[in-house]
Scaffold this active site. Structure first.
Site, PDB file in Angstrom:
ATOM      1  N   LYS A   1       0.911   3.239   4.674  1.00  0.00           N
ATOM      2  CA  LYS A   1       2.127   3.877   3.717  1.00  0.00           C
ATOM      3  C   LYS A   1       1.469   2.647   2.476  1.00  0.00           C
ATOM      4  CE  LYS A   1       5.222   4.503   7.025  1.00  0.00           C
ATOM      5  NZ  LYS A   1       4.882   4.578   7.604  1.00  0.00           N
TER       6      LYS A   1
ATOM      7  N   CYS B   1       9.985   5.330  12.578  1.00  0.00           N
ATOM      8  CA  CYS B   1       9.231   5.613  12.925  1.00  0.00           C
ATOM      9  C   CYS B   1      10.080   5.924  14.219  1.00  0.00           C
ATOM     10  CB  CYS B   1       8.474   4.927  13.602  1.00  0.00           C
ATOM     11  SG  CYS B   1       7.468   6.306  14.011  1.00  0.00           S
TER      12      CYS B   1
END
Length: 454
Positions: free
Chosen positions: A264, A380
Site C-alpha cells: 500500500k 484484513c
C-alpha cells in the site's frame, strides 16, 4: 523421494516449528530445489492443501491412529497430514502417497515411527473420502463443529464470520464464504499509477489492478522494474480510497502508519509523487521496514521510513499530517485463502489482545492529522471486534471526529458497481466470495475542521 513432496514437507515443518508463513517460504523453497513447473505446482497443491484442511485431516488421523494428534510426534504428524491430503483430496496414487510419506518419517524420525505412520496411512487409505467425512462429522458436538470439519475452519472463526455477514443481513452467504476461503486465489497485480499501465485481463474494480496472465508473474514484475507488483485488489482499493476521499492539494503530508510489507505504501507513494505530496511511512519491525524500503525503490522521490511504535510516532507528531493510513495489525482472518495456516494459528485471545492496540493506533492517528485531516482505518479481517468495534470505541470517546461515507468513496474509485453490504454507517467490508478480494475492512474518519461546531 519425489522432490515436490520433500519441499512440501519441509515447508510444513517450518510452519509448525518456526511459525513460518507458507506463502513467503514456499516460493524460495521451490526455487532452491530447482523444481520443474509441474513439480512446483504439485508442491504448492500439497503444501496449501495440507495446511488449509489441517483440522479436518487431524480429525481423520486421530480416528485412524486411535489417539489424539497431540500425542503424535510433530514431525510424524506433518507427514501424516501431507499424506492425508493426497489420499483424501487428490488423484495421487495411494501407494505413492503412503510409501513416500512413510519414507519422510523414516528419514526425519526413524524406522519405529515410520511403522506407526505406515499403519495409520493404510487405515486411512482403506476408506473413501466420503466415508471418512461421515465418520468424523458423526462425532461433532454441534452444528458449527460439523461445519468446521466439513469446511476446515475452527468453530470460533465460523461464528465470527457469521456475525460479520449478519451485520449486513447476509448470514445466508456463510457457506459461500467458507468455500471461497478454501479456493486458491488468482494472482492479482498492481500497476503503480503514472509509472506503469495495467495489463489484461483487468480486474473488475481497482483501476490499477489486473490478473496475472498465467504462470509465474516474476518475469512481468522484473521487466517493470518494480512498478508492477503482486497485490490483492482489495488492498489496492482501500489505499486508493484514502487518496480519492477528497481532491489532493500539492504540499499535503501523508503517513502510512503500519506500512509493512509496503504494498500500500508503494501505491500511495506513486500517487503522492504525481501530486506533490510528501509521504512518510512507519513500520515497527525492522525486517518489515526493510521490505517497505524495497517496495519503494521503484517510485521516484524520497519517502522517509520510520521504525517506531506507531503510538509513539503519532504522539510526537500531533496535528502534522493531512491523511493517514492505519492498516492495523490484525488476526488476518480476511486472507485465509493466502495464508491458510493462520486459521489454525490464531485464537479468540489474539482478538482481545489486538483490539486494544488497534484502538490506540486509530486514536493516535486522529491526533496526528490536522483539523480537517482524514484517517483510513483498515484491517484484513472481518471480525466485528477488529472492525466496527474499534471504530465505535474511538468515536465514543471523541467529539472532534466525523465518519465519512467510505462506500460512496469506494464507488467513485471502482471501475464497475460493487455489491457492498451496509450496516448503515458507510463503512466497507469486502469479501472473497462476493468481490474476489481479501476480506478488507475500510472506515474513513475526518477530524473536525477548525471553525466547525463540534
Amino acid at each position: 523421494m519425489q522432490p515436490a513432496r520433500r519441499v512440501a514437507y519441509d515447508v510444513l515443518r517450518a510452519v509448525s516449528d518456526s511459525d513460518a508463513y507458507a506463502n513467503l517460504l514456499l516460493p524460495s523453497a521451490i526455487a532452491e530445489a530447482g523444481l520443474s513447473p509441474q513439480d512446483a505446482a504439485l508442491a504448492t497443491e500439497l503444501t496449501y492443501g495440507a495446511l488449509r484442511r489441517r483440522g479436518t485431516y487431524d480429525a481423520v488421523i486421530s480416528e485412524a491412529a486411535g489417539r489424539p494428534v497431540s500425542d503424535i510426534d510433530p514431525a510424524v504428524l506433518d507427514a501424516l497430514r501431507l499424506a492425508a491430503h493426497q489420499l483424501l483430496a487428490t488423484r495421487v496414487a495411494s501407494h505413492a502417497a503412503v510409501n513416500e510419506s512413510v519414507n519422510l518419517v523414516a528419514g526425519a524420525v526413524g524406522r519405529g515411527p515410520a511403522g506407526f505412520a505406515n499403519a495409520v496411512l493404510r487405515r486411512i487409505s482403506r476408506d473413501t473420502p466420503g466415508q471418512w467425512q461421515e465418520r468424523i462429522e458423526a462425532g461433532a458436538r454441534s452444528d458449527d463443529e460439523r461445519i468446521g470439519l466439513r469446511t476446515a475452519h475452527p468453530v470460533w472463526i465460523i461464528r465470527a464470520l457469521r456475525r460479520a455477514l449478519s451485520a449486513e443481513g447476509r448470514a445466508d452467504e456463510l457457506e459461500d464464504l467458507l468455500d471461497a476461503d478454501n479456493a486458491s486465489p488468482e494472482v492479482t497485480l498492481v500497476a503503480l499509477p503514472g509509472l506503469a499501465e495495467a495489463g489484461e485481463p483487468r480486474r473488475p474494480y481497482a483501476p490499477t489492478a489486473f490478473a496475472s496472465p498465467g504462470g509465474d508473474p516474476h518475469a512481468v514484475i522484473s521487466a517493470s522494474g518494480g512498478t508492477i507488483r503482486v497485490q490483492d485488489e482489495g488492498s489496492q482499493l482501500v489505499a486508493l480510497a484514502l487518496a480519492a476521499a477528497r481532491p489532493i492539494e500539492a504540499g499535503e503530508r501523508w503517513l502510512d502508519l503500519c506500512a509493512g510489507p509496503g504494498g500500500k505504501t508503494a501505491l500511495l507513494a506513486a500517487i503522492a509523487w504525481h501530486n506533490g505530496v510528501a509521504l512518510e511511512a512507519n513500520e515497527v519491525v525492522p525486517a518489515r521496514a526493510g521490505l517497505v524500503r524495497g517496495a519503494l525503490k521503484a517510485v521516484p522521490g524520497e519517502v522517509v521510513v520510520h521504525e517506531q511504535d506507531g503510538r509513539e510516532l503519532t504522539a510526537a507528531n500531533q496535528n502534522r499530517f493531512d491523511r493517514i493510513l492505519v492498516d492495523a495489525p490484525c488476526t488476518g482472518l480476511g486472507a485465509l485463502r493466502r495464508r491458510p495456516e493462520a486459521r489454525w494459528r490464531k485464537s479468540p485471545a489474539d482478538v482481545a489482545e489486538l483490539t486494544g492496540l488497534q484502538t490506540e493506533l486509530l486514536a493516535g492517528a486522529l491526533d496526528a492529522v490536522v483539523p480537517g485531516g482524514m484517517v483510513a482505518y483498515v484491517t484484513c479481517s472481518p471480525h466485528l471486534a477488529e472492525t466496527t468495534g474499534v471504530v465505535a470505541e474511538v468515536l465514543r470517546t471523541r467529539d472532534d471526529v466525523t465518519e465519512l461515507d467510505a462506500a460512496a468513496v469506494l464507488a467513485s474509485v471502482a471501475r464497475s458497481p460493487m455489491d457492498l453490504g451496509s450496516d448503515g454507517t458507510g463503512r466497507v467490508q469486502l469479501w472473497p466470495h462476493r468481490h474476489g478480494t481479501d476480506a478488507m475492512f475500510l472506515a474513513l474518519l475526518q477530524r473536525t475542521p477548525k471553525g466547525e461546531d463540534q
